[in-house]
Scaffold this motif. Structure first.
Motif, PDB file in Angstrom:
ATOM      1  N   LEU A 124      56.649  25.133  72.412  1.00 21.04           N
ATOM      2  CA  LEU A 124      55.297  25.256  72.945  1.00 21.04           C
ATOM      3  C   LEU A 124      55.295  26.396  73.953  1.00 21.04           C
ATOM      4  O   LEU A 124      56.299  26.626  74.640  1.00 21.04           O
ATOM      5  N   PHE A 125      54.175  27.095  74.065  1.00 20.99           N
ATOM      6  CA  PHE A 125      54.073  28.134  75.078  1.00 20.99           C
ATOM      7  C   PHE A 125      52.618  28.315  75.479  1.00 20.99           C
ATOM      8  O   PHE A 125      51.704  27.771  74.843  1.00 20.99           O
ATOM      9  N   TYR A 171      40.442  31.738  78.595  1.00 25.05           N
ATOM     10  CA  TYR A 171      41.166  30.750  79.372  1.00 25.05           C
ATOM     11  C   TYR A 171      42.490  30.449  78.680  1.00 25.05           C
ATOM     12  O   TYR A 171      42.608  30.515  77.450  1.00 25.05           O
ATOM     13  N   LEU A 172      43.480  30.117  79.478  1.00 21.99           N
ATOM     14  CA  LEU A 172      44.804  29.834  78.937  1.00 21.99           C
ATOM     15  C   LEU A 172      44.789  28.608  78.045  1.00 21.99           C
ATOM     16  O   LEU A 172      44.083  27.633  78.308  1.00 21.99           O
ATOM     17  N   ASP A 173      45.607  28.662  77.018  1.00 20.25           N
ATOM     18  CA  ASP A 173      45.739  27.514  76.128  1.00 20.25           C
ATOM     19  C   ASP A 173      47.206  27.366  75.715  1.00 20.25           C
ATOM     20  O   ASP A 173      48.032  28.262  75.935  1.00 20.25           O
ATOM     21  N   ILE A 174      47.516  26.232  75.108  1.00 22.80           N
ATOM     22  CA  ILE A 174      48.889  25.932  74.691  1.00 22.80           C
ATOM     23  C   ILE A 174      48.997  26.127  73.181  1.00 22.80           C
ATOM     24  O   ILE A 174      48.130  25.659  72.416  1.00 22.80           O
ATOM     25  N   TYR A 175      50.059  26.801  72.770  1.00 30.69           N
ATOM     26  CA  TYR A 175      50.329  27.053  71.363  1.00 30.69           C
ATOM     27  C   TYR A 175      51.666  26.430  70.982  1.00 30.69           C
ATOM     28  O   TYR A 175      52.537  26.226  71.834  1.00 30.69           O
ATOM     29  N   GLU A 176      51.806  26.166  69.696  1.00 25.65           N
ATOM     30  CA  GLU A 176      53.101  25.730  69.182  1.00 25.65           C
ATOM     31  C   GLU A 176      53.553  26.719  68.103  1.00 25.65           C
ATOM     32  O   GLU A 176      52.737  27.373  67.451  1.00 25.65           O
ATOM     33  N   ALA A 177      54.884  26.814  68.001  1.00 32.59           N
ATOM     34  CA  ALA A 177      55.440  27.744  67.016  1.00 32.59           C
ATOM     35  C   ALA A 177      56.760  27.181  66.514  1.00 32.59           C
ATOM     36  O   ALA A 177      57.409  26.353  67.176  1.00 32.59           O
ATOM     37  N   ALA A 178      57.152  27.652  65.341  1.00 30.12           N
ATOM     38  CA  ALA A 178      58.414  27.203  64.755  1.00 30.12           C
ATOM     39  C   ALA A 178      59.567  28.053  65.269  1.00 30.12           C
ATOM     40  O   ALA A 178      59.383  29.170  65.760  1.00 30.12           O
ATOM     41  N   TYR A 231      59.967  21.672  72.176  1.00 33.14           N
ATOM     42  CA  TYR A 231      59.131  20.567  71.718  1.00 33.14           C
ATOM     43  C   TYR A 231      59.635  20.102  70.361  1.00 33.14           C
ATOM     44  O   TYR A 231      59.376  20.742  69.342  1.00 33.14           O
ATOM     45  N   LYS A 232      60.424  19.029  70.386  1.00 30.66           N
ATOM     46  CA  LYS A 232      61.056  18.536  69.161  1.00 30.66           C
ATOM     47  C   LYS A 232      61.855  19.688  68.536  1.00 30.66           C
ATOM     48  O   LYS A 232      62.738  20.228  69.190  1.00 30.66           O
ATOM     49  N   ASP A 233      61.536  20.098  67.309  1.00 38.14           N
ATOM     50  CA  ASP A 233      62.268  21.230  66.727  1.00 38.14           C
ATOM     51  C   ASP A 233      61.446  22.511  66.799  1.00 38.14           C
ATOM     52  O   ASP A 233      61.703  23.468  66.087  1.00 38.14           O
ATOM     53  N   LYS A 234      60.469  22.535  67.714  1.00 35.25           N
ATOM     54  CA  LYS A 234      59.586  23.685  67.849  1.00 35.25           C
ATOM     55  C   LYS A 234      59.583  24.185  69.289  1.00 35.25           C
ATOM     56  O   LYS A 234      60.369  23.747  70.127  1.00 35.25           O
TER      57      LYS A 234
END
Length: 641
Positions: free
Chosen positions: A167-168, A187-194, A162-165
């Motif tokens: 998502l999972f 419940y499942l959710d979406i996270y972003e990380a560097a 995701y761009k320079d990151k």
């Protein structure tokens, strides 16, 4: 991977059953994914009476889900022995269970029993990957695999760039998320990380680029071309789950841009969709689902879109990719499809495979990526890209031993040659006379011991495509009935090169090389003349005789008669001697240039005994008519054999 994280189809406790049959308590627990409790209840029901065939299979599935493969195998085998028409999905489960219990003889036995009912693609995929996994030269990839820092004690899986990151997906608890009862987790959710400079995934936080939901949001894919995120989500409205008339709450695929725009892309309250992947250059949206035309469990499909608007019905990728098992998580990189499958011939659980996209939109044989990327557990959710140093960097998910949680995300780095090494060839078998493709020509690949690695035939246009486990030395042969044999041996460096281009093989058709003369089959040659009264092989004659050498090199089974004739000029005895000398000279030339003496059965001089016209002794004829009688023929004695 835990299937309960992926196959998230929820059942209302008060409704569904098998058709209109009332569910038992074991059934209810089974469809709630409470497998341990379902096992206890089914065992209780079994003591009190009989289970239906469907319930027996549910019990076997429950044992399988809880990793009690010995008990699951016993039930599957018992059911198979009662009825060999067991679904291909459960047949795959049976072979998986047997494989987990190291009953490889059982796997082989039951696979052979089911062979007539299995697709040709599955049989080929099985043989190919089994030989590939056990090949001495199977793995050339130097993986550097690491467990990323962002993993938690919960399930973390399905990364996407995701761009320079990154998502999972994760079921780690966070404020505002309900608890999903079957798993006991959020419940499942979406996270972003560097991504740091070493490729590690760090500083995860809840992703704010899509609208919040109390229910499942997972397995994202970001399309930089559209600047939209595709992801799966629970069907809900006004903070309530939506159920179909059958009591199901399924998963849809939606797309959002983080700027207030959202729309459902694929939605059916009775069908769940998983793992979206958007191929920008074709506008195809790939995903996994279990439709009625599924070849087993969950299959991979695609639809054509226009900026996310669906423009076609779902198209199944077919039996080269989809199997009696479950296929999920499609991802395309540099014209190669990566996906995961739990088909029985892998290393265990879900394995990651790759398949090249062909010019005709078909797929090559799936190749297991091998140990390292794959493990005895579930490996899935694979992504990859070029790194700054022109190597490859990627990520995948696994519940292998030694992780931090249920599912962990792993990173890997590799230079090239991802996965198990194969030899992939394509090209045509052509007629050297017409340069046109030869349909149904036979090809064989042999190893350095002379053992056949692979046999196949060309298509209606003479084309072929073949992929086998890599060998350091390979002989490639091509032929067809009444055709010559093409045979060439390549060593390792050459094998690397010929995979980069089409390998065309030319063979000759015997009927193109033979014609009828004087009521007998002879090798086609331009007419040649010896010097008057001589038997010397001139360069012009040698040029024609070299054609005979070539024919015999291509058709070493042919048996020949060399015969020479003179005209009627000169004495009968002298002509007979001269013609014999000429036949002898032809025989000597052929032997000196590689024709075996066993190919030449007769060497005959007929003198003027067999004139082709009326220019016999005492008859005046023009030179042009006399010349017709002076001739040498190479007769094929076994032409029809």
């Amino acid at each position: 991977m835990r299937i309960q994280y992926i196959a998230l189809i929820f059942t209302m406790l008060t409704s569904i059953a098998f058709s209109q049959v009332k569910q038992s308590k074991g059934d209810v627990l089974f469809f709630e994914y409470s497998y341990n409790e379902a096992i206890k209840e089914y065992q209780k029901e079994l003591r009190e009476g009989a289970l239906s065939n469907k319930q027996y299979l549910n019990l076997a599935d429950a044992y399988f889900k809880t990793s009690d493969y010995k008990k699951s195998a016993e039930i599957y085998v018992n059911m198979f022995q009662k009825d060999t028409s067991m679904s291909k999905y459960h047949f795959n489960r049976m072979l998986q269970s047997l494989s987990y219990t190291s009953d490889l003889e059982g796997v082989k036995k039951y696979f052979e029993a089911k062979k007539p009912a299995l697709s040709g693609e599955l049989l080929e995929n099985t043989g190919f990957n089994e030989s590939l996994i056990t090949s001495d030269t199977k793995d050339v990839s130097d993986y550097k695999i690491f467990n990323v820092s962002s993993n938690s004690a919960q399930a973390d899986f399905s990364p996407t760039f995701y761009k320079d990151k990154i998502l999972f997906s994760s079921d780690r608890p966070q404020k505002g998320k309900n608890i999903y009862e079957p798993s006991g987790e959020a419940y499942l959710d979406i996270y972003e990380a560097a991504l740091n400079s070493q490729g590690d995934i760090v500083t995860p936080e809840a992703f704010k680029g899509i609208a919040e939901s109390k229910f499942h949001q997972a397995t994202p894919y970001y399309s930089k071309e559209l600047d939209y995120i595709f992801y799966i989500l629970s069907n809900s409205e006004d903070d309530y789950l939506q159920f179909s008339e059958k009591g199901k709450n399924a998963l849809s695929i939606g797309m959002g841009n983080g700027r207030g725009s959202f729309k459902y892309v694929l939605r059916d309250l009775n069908t769940s969709f998983y793992y979206p992947f958007f191929e920008a250059k074709t506008g195809r949206l790939f995903f996994a689902a279990n439709f009625e035309d599924s070849l087993g469990g969950t299959d991979i499909y695609y639809v054509y879109t226009n900026d996310g608007l669906i423009m076609s019905g779902p198209i199944n990728l077919g039996p080269r990719i989809n199997t009696p098992g479950n296929e999920i998580a499609p991802y395309i990189f540099e014209n190669t499809l990566y996906f995961s499958s739990d088909i029985f011939y892998g290393l265990g659980g879900m394995d990651i495979y790759k398949s090249n996209l062909q010019e005709d939109n078909s797929f090559s044989l799936p190749i297991n990526l091998g140990e390292g990327i794959n493990s005895p557990k579930d490996d899935f959710g694979f992504i990859i890209k070029r790194s700054d140093n022109n190597g490859l960097i990627g990520y995948f998910s696994s519940n292998r031993e030694g992780g931090k949680g249920n599912d962990d995300i792993y990173g890997f780095k590799v230079q090239e040659n991802l996965g198990l090494k194969t030899l992939a060839l394509k090209g045509m078998v052509v007629n050297l006379a017409s340069n046109r493709g030869i349909a149904n020509a036979q090809l064989r690949l042999l190893n350095k011991q002379g053992n056949v690695i692979k046999e196949l035939t060309t298509d209606s246009e003479g084309r072929y495509r073949v992929e086998v486990p890599f060998e350091d030395t390979v002989t490639i042969e091509a032929t067809k009935d009444r055709h010559s044999i093409f045979s060439v041996t390549y060593e390792a460096p050459e094998l690397e090169e010929i995979q980069k281009r089409s390998l065309n093989m030319g063979i000759k058709f015997l009927d193109d090389l033979v014609e009828q003369k004087e009521g007998q089959p002879v090798i086609k040659l331009n007419k040649f003349y010896f010097t008057k009264g001589d038997s010397y092989i001139t360069p012009e004659i040698a040029q024609e005789l070299d054609k005979v050498v070539d024919v015999i090199s291509r058709f070493p089974h042919l048996r020949l008669r060399i015969e020479s004739h003179t005209d009627s000029r000169g004495g009968d005895s002298a002509n007979l001697t001269l013609s014999q000398k000429r036949s002898n000279a032809i025989n000597k030339y052929l032997i000196q240039n590689g024709v075996s003496q066993t190919n030449i059965i007769e060497v005959v001089g007929y003198g003027e005994e067999r004139l082709t016209n009326n220019c016999k002794n005492g008859v005046f004829c023009l030179d042009i008519l006399h010349n017709k009688n002076e001739r040498s023929l190479i007769v094929v004695l076994n032409y029809q054999d």
